[in-house]
Scaffold this motif. Structure first.
Motif, short mmCIF file in Angstrom:
data_model
loop_
_atom_site.label_atom_id
_atom_site.label_comp_id
_atom_site.label_asym_id
_atom_site.label_seq_id
_atom_site.Cartn_x
_atom_site.Cartn_y
_atom_site.Cartn_z
N PRO A 49 0.81 -1.23 0.00
CA PRO A 49 0.00 0.00 0.00
C PRO A 49 0.83 1.28 0.00
N LYS A 50 2.07 1.16 0.46
CA LYS A 50 2.94 2.34 0.50
C LYS A 50 3.19 2.91 -0.89
N TYR A 51 3.15 2.03 -1.89
CA TYR A 51 3.45 2.46 -3.27
C TYR A 51 2.20 2.50 -4.15
N ARG A 52 1.01 2.53 -3.54
CA ARG A 52 -0.22 2.43 -4.34
C ARG A 52 -0.40 3.62 -5.28
N LEU A 53 0.10 4.82 -4.87
CA LEU A 53 -0.04 5.97 -5.75
C LEU A 53 0.72 5.77 -7.06
N ILE A 54 1.89 5.14 -6.96
CA ILE A 54 2.69 4.87 -8.17
C ILE A 54 1.97 3.89 -9.07
N TRP A 55 1.44 2.79 -8.47
CA TRP A 55 0.74 1.79 -9.30
C TRP A 55 -0.47 2.42 -9.98
N ASN A 56 -1.27 3.17 -9.21
CA ASN A 56 -2.52 3.71 -9.75
C ASN A 56 -2.28 4.72 -10.87
N ARG A 57 -1.16 5.45 -10.80
CA ARG A 57 -0.92 6.47 -11.82
C ARG A 57 -0.45 5.88 -13.14
N THR A 58 0.07 4.68 -13.12
CA THR A 58 0.54 4.08 -14.36
C THR A 58 -0.60 3.61 -15.24
N TYR A 59 -1.74 3.22 -14.63
CA TYR A 59 -2.81 2.61 -15.41
C TYR A 59 -3.41 3.52 -16.49
N PRO A 60 -3.76 4.81 -16.19
CA PRO A 60 -4.31 5.65 -17.27
C PRO A 60 -3.40 5.76 -18.48
N PHE A 61 -2.08 5.82 -18.26
CA PHE A 61 -1.15 5.93 -19.39
C PHE A 61 -1.04 4.61 -20.14
N VAL A 62 -1.06 3.48 -19.41
CA VAL A 62 -1.06 2.17 -20.06
C VAL A 62 -2.31 2.00 -20.91
N ARG A 63 -3.46 2.38 -20.35
CA ARG A 63 -4.71 2.26 -21.09
C ARG A 63 -4.70 3.13 -22.35
N LEU A 64 -4.22 4.38 -22.20
CA LEU A 64 -4.14 5.26 -23.37
C LEU A 64 -3.22 4.69 -24.43
N PHE A 65 -2.06 4.17 -24.03
CA PHE A 65 -1.10 3.61 -24.98
C PHE A 65 -1.67 2.39 -25.70
N VAL A 66 -2.33 1.51 -24.94
CA VAL A 66 -2.89 0.28 -25.54
C VAL A 66 -3.95 0.61 -26.57
N TRP A 67 -4.87 1.49 -26.23
CA TRP A 67 -5.95 1.80 -27.19
C TRP A 67 -5.44 2.59 -28.40
N LEU A 68 -4.42 3.41 -28.22
CA LEU A 68 -3.82 4.08 -29.38
C LEU A 68 -3.17 3.06 -30.31
N CYS A 69 -2.50 2.06 -29.72
CA CYS A 69 -1.90 0.99 -30.53
C CYS A 69 -2.98 0.21 -31.28
N VAL A 70 -4.10 -0.05 -30.60
CA VAL A 70 -5.20 -0.78 -31.24
C VAL A 70 -5.73 0.01 -32.43
N ILE A 71 -5.94 1.31 -32.23
CA ILE A 71 -6.48 2.14 -33.31
C ILE A 71 -5.51 2.22 -34.49
N ILE A 72 -4.24 2.45 -34.19
CA ILE A 72 -3.25 2.59 -35.26
C ILE A 72 -3.09 1.28 -36.03
N TYR A 73 -2.98 0.15 -35.30
CA TYR A 73 -2.80 -1.14 -35.97
C TYR A 73 -4.05 -1.52 -36.77
N SER A 74 -5.24 -1.18 -36.24
CA SER A 74 -6.48 -1.49 -36.96
C SER A 74 -6.52 -0.76 -38.30
N ILE A 75 -6.05 0.48 -38.30
CA ILE A 75 -6.10 1.28 -39.53
C ILE A 75 -4.99 0.87 -40.49
#
Length: 270
Positions: A49-75
């Protein structure tokens, strides 16, 4: 007539069943991957729990990166459109940008700006749209808060960008808490300051790596002058803020009463 048939055939080639199926499978794979990432982050939050802020902040950027890759590869990789179709898509994007004055588009653009230049992050204690709580989720269009009353509040990102944001911890796990006590002028202020400091140091929620500040002041109320003792200390975890305030009140007021400061009154500030 031949041109119409060619255009129709080109369109059918682009939206063929095989390509649609491939795009759907790609989206499903991305969704499963993001689900597993979030599950792993939740497990890390429980174990570390001491590092939960670090874990939680990574997810929005991972999600954004994954969906951008999906869109680019789909096109590029699956649809592989003709040059004319690319120009049509660019024109459509221009129309979407032109509609950015509409609320949904404004919220999505605001969410993208918040991710790039964040006034707050997941795990921060903020005041948004008159609500104070922890940022639990940062999405493209909305920000989710959890208040100390255990209410979930949804704030549109466009609203968050156009108003002042008060951030209590700005990415740190600890945050400052301010508690003010009011005492009669007859009380020995040096003794009151010493008791307040000692009581705060004894709290199990106090983050002792940062200083405890006790300030003396005065105010005029109900026809008499009063002295104020203001305690400024850091709580070790933002989620313990209310427990920390309550613990300081109990300890300091008990110390004041034991010292026969019977008229002690207190007020609390964030």
């Amino acid at each position: 007539m031949d041109d119409s048939r060619k255009a129709l055939q080109a369109l059918l080639d682009v939206i063929s069943f095989d390509r649609i199926l491939s795009i759907l499978l790609l989206c499903l794979t991305a969704w499963v991957f993001l689900f597993l990432v979030q599950f792993c982050l939740n497990q890390l939050n429980h174990k570390l729990p001491k590092y939960r802020l670090i874990w939680n902040r990574t997810y929005p950027f991972v999600r954004l990166f994954v969906w951008l890759c999906v869109i680019i590869y789909s096109i590029v990789g699956i649809i592989d459109p003709h040059e004319n179709l690319i120009l049509a898509v660019v024109g459509s994007i221009s129309i979407v940008v032109g509609l950015a004055t509409q609320e949904p588009a404004k919220n999505m653009i605001a969410g993208f700006i918040i991710m790039l230049n964040p006034p707050y992050r997941v795990g921060d204690m903020v005041t948004l749209a008159g609500h104070y709580g922890e940022v639990t989720k940062l999405e493209w269009s909305v920000t989710w808060l959890r208040t100390f009353d255990d209410n979930t509040v949804m704030v549109p990102n466009a609203e968050a960008l156009k108003t002042a944001v008060s951030n209590a911890n700005s990415g740190a796990l600890d945050e400052m808490v301010v508690v003010k006590f009011t005492l009669p002028m007859r009380v020995d202020h040096n003794k009151a300051i010493a008791l307040a400091r000692e009581a705060t140091q004894c709290s199990p929620y106090t983050f002792l790596n940062k200083p405890i500040i006790v300030n003396l002041g005065n105010e005029y109320e109900l026809g008499e002058f009063l002295q104020t003792i203001t305690v400024k200390a850091y709580v070790m975890d933002v989620r313990l803020e209310k427990k920390f305030i309550s613990d300081i009140n109990i300890r300091v007021l008990s110390a004041f009463k034991n010292a026969h400061f019977y008229d002690a009154q207190q007020t609390i500030q964030h």
